[in-house]
Design an enzyme around this catalytic site. Structure first.
Site, PDB file in Angstrom:
ATOM      1  CG  HIS A  52      -1.702   1.240   1.404  1.00  0.00           C
ATOM      2  ND1 HIS A  52      -1.602   2.007   2.542  1.00  0.00           N
ATOM      3  CD2 HIS A  52      -2.576   1.887   0.596  1.00  0.00           C
ATOM      4  CE1 HIS A  52      -2.388   3.062   2.409  1.00  0.00           C
ATOM      5  NE2 HIS A  52      -2.994   3.013   1.251  1.00  0.00           N
ATOM      6  CD  GLU A  55      -2.937   2.603  -3.564  1.00  0.00           C
ATOM      7  OE1 GLU A  55      -3.210   1.629  -2.837  1.00  0.00           O
ATOM      8  OE2 GLU A  55      -3.605   3.656  -3.570  1.00  0.00           O
ATOM      9  CG  HIS A  56       0.097   6.281  -0.539  1.00  0.00           C
ATOM     10  ND1 HIS A  56      -0.410   7.425   0.053  1.00  0.00           N
ATOM     11  CD2 HIS A  56      -0.819   5.309  -0.311  1.00  0.00           C
ATOM     12  CE1 HIS A  56      -1.572   7.149   0.623  1.00  0.00           C
ATOM     13  NE2 HIS A  56      -1.840   5.866   0.430  1.00  0.00           N
ATOM     14  CD  GLU A 132      -4.790   5.545   3.266  1.00  0.00           C
ATOM     15  OE1 GLU A 132      -3.937   6.167   2.581  1.00  0.00           O
ATOM     16  OE2 GLU A 132      -5.282   4.464   2.900  1.00  0.00           O
TER      17      GLU A 132
END
Lengths: 311, 130
Positions: A52, A55-56, A132
């Site tokens: 993840h 992904e950023h 997040e």
């Protein structure tokens, strides 16, 4: 009963990139997606949350599209975009007016070919991801329930059981070289599929795919995660604390057969999404309201189970 | 396959799980009627087409179709499966439903997570109101 048939054309480019075009000119809009076959399951031990985090990093700029350029170009075209990380895939997608299709393909090809990463961006995105997690999990009523709470109770294989959002210590440990290695290993044309849906002709879609992606070099086929679990012989139970909500919550998860195993089914991806919202709302009521309302809920549960069996 | 339940605090988690189990047991023992299954198929078919068109809260046109095409390409090499998987769902029989319930919806094949609220603090409002 035969349902409507969706027009689909697909081919594989010389570098292994799969391309699928699904034309539909009802509205002058195209949706573009790129899926890479890499997700939570394959992130290395000691690097939980890395898929993840990576992904950023894909939004931090590439060789010819500096930081923020991607988002700026899509938004200024009137489009929307995002990405998400799942068990076995990570996706990036945009929907734009169809005259901006080529712009989107150029942007996606540029970051597949040459993602630009540096320590400043990594540190910045590490903080963004932590925030997040704070917003969606740590400071959210029922945050992460049950998608983060169930795996460590249900599974024994680290690939299936670890914290997919990432322990903060693991996120802290992620280095620039981890990012580069991950990119070189998995973000290959032969480990991806490009999808173009909507107001596009297949010949045009394939030609543009070839134009922008055709010369991106492939790499060795990456390993795929082993999802196998040791045999389970008894019910497993675990508990977690709910800091904000006042109602007790319970998640009950059953292991379903492997997709396409024996008479197994090819729809793991579809079921996972749909299932979440079907029984959840109604089961909350089933225990406390009329019995007649409980039956459809139970049948839903079972129906979903059987659909996992059929090919 | 995971189901999520929220329940009233005056009912114990054990009683809640027992209520859930009773419904599963009923299907395992008696199965479901053809009418009930037919209704489920109508809902399933409707949801399937709605999912293809939308997804992601509706802001991404065709997100669902994109997602299925991607998964069927990467894992099966066959994006056209999107046009045929519904047939399999619609062919399910009541007997298969019952058999699946007996085989898979059993305790030794499941995990349960209890998310228990911590005791709510004494009302902060009272202190402020003093």
């Amino acid at each position: 009963m035969k349902g409507p048939q969706i027009a689909i054309e697909n081919k594989i480019l010389g570098n292994g990139l799969r391309v699928v075009v699904a034309p539909d000119s009802a509205a002058p809009v195209v949706t573009v997606g790129i899926y890479y076959k890499i997700g939570f399951r394959l992130e290395p031990q000691g690097r939980s949350g890395f898929a993840h985090l990576f992904e950023h990093m894909m939004f931090q700029g590439s060789a010819n599209a500096p930081k923020m350029e991607h988002i700026k170009l899509i938004n200024s075209s009137g489009g929307v975009l995002n990405g998400s990380t799942m068990y076995d895939v990570t996706n990036y997608y945009e929907a734009v007016p169809s005259n901006a299709l080529e712009r989107v393909l150029w942007l996606e090809a540029d970051r597949m070919r040459a993602l630009k990463v540096d320590d400043e961006n990594l540190n910045n995105q590490r903080d963004v991801v932590k925030e997040e997690v704070r917003v969606n999990v740590l400071n959210q009523p029922y945050g992460g329930f049950p998608w983060l709470d169930m795996p460590p109770v249900a599974f024994r294989n680290w690939a299936n059981a670890h914290n997919f959002y990432g322990d903060f210590a693991d996120l802290d440990a992620a280095s620039l070289s981890d990012v580069q290695t991950f990119f070189k290993t998995y973000y290959l044309p032969n480990n991806a599929v490009l999808l173009i849906l909507g107001d596009v002709k297949p010949t045009e879609g394939f030609a543009l795919a070839e134009k922008y992606f055709g010369d991106i070099p492939p790499g060795p086929p990456p390993p795929f995660a082993d999802p196998n679990e040791p045999a389970q012989s008894e019910e497993r139970r675990g508990s977690v604390e709910e800091k904000f909500g006042t109602l007790p919550a319970i998640a009950i998860g059953y292991v379903m057969p492997k997709r396409r195993s024996g008479n197994g089914a090819p729809w793991r991806c579809s079921i996972r999404r749909s299932m979440a919202d079907v029984p959840a709302g109604s089961i909350a009521t089933l225990c406390w309201k009329s019995k007649s309302r409980s039956r459809p809920t139970a049948a839903w549960t079972i129906f979903l189970a059987i659909t996992a069996l059929r090919k | 396959m995971t189901t999520r339940i929220l329940h009233k605090p005056e009912i114990s988690p054990a009683a809640t799980v027992a209520a859930f189990d009773a419904i599963i047991a009923e299907v395992q023992e008696k199965g479901i009627s053809a009418d009930e299954l037919e209704q489920l198929k109508v809902k399933w078919r409707s949801d399937y087409y709605a999912m293809l068109e939308g997804g992601r809260g509706g802001y991404m046109p065709k997100y669902g179709l994109m997602h299925l095409l991607a998964c069927f390409s990467l894992f099966d090499g066959e994006p056209q499966l999107v046009n045929s998987i519904l047939d399999g769902f619609l062919q399910v029989t009541p007997e298969q439903v019952q058999a699946a319930a007996k085989k898979y919806l059993v305790k030794e094949n499941r995990a349960i997570v209890f998310r228990a609220p911590v005791a709510p603090p004494e009302s902060a409002g009272e202190q402020e109101a003093a």
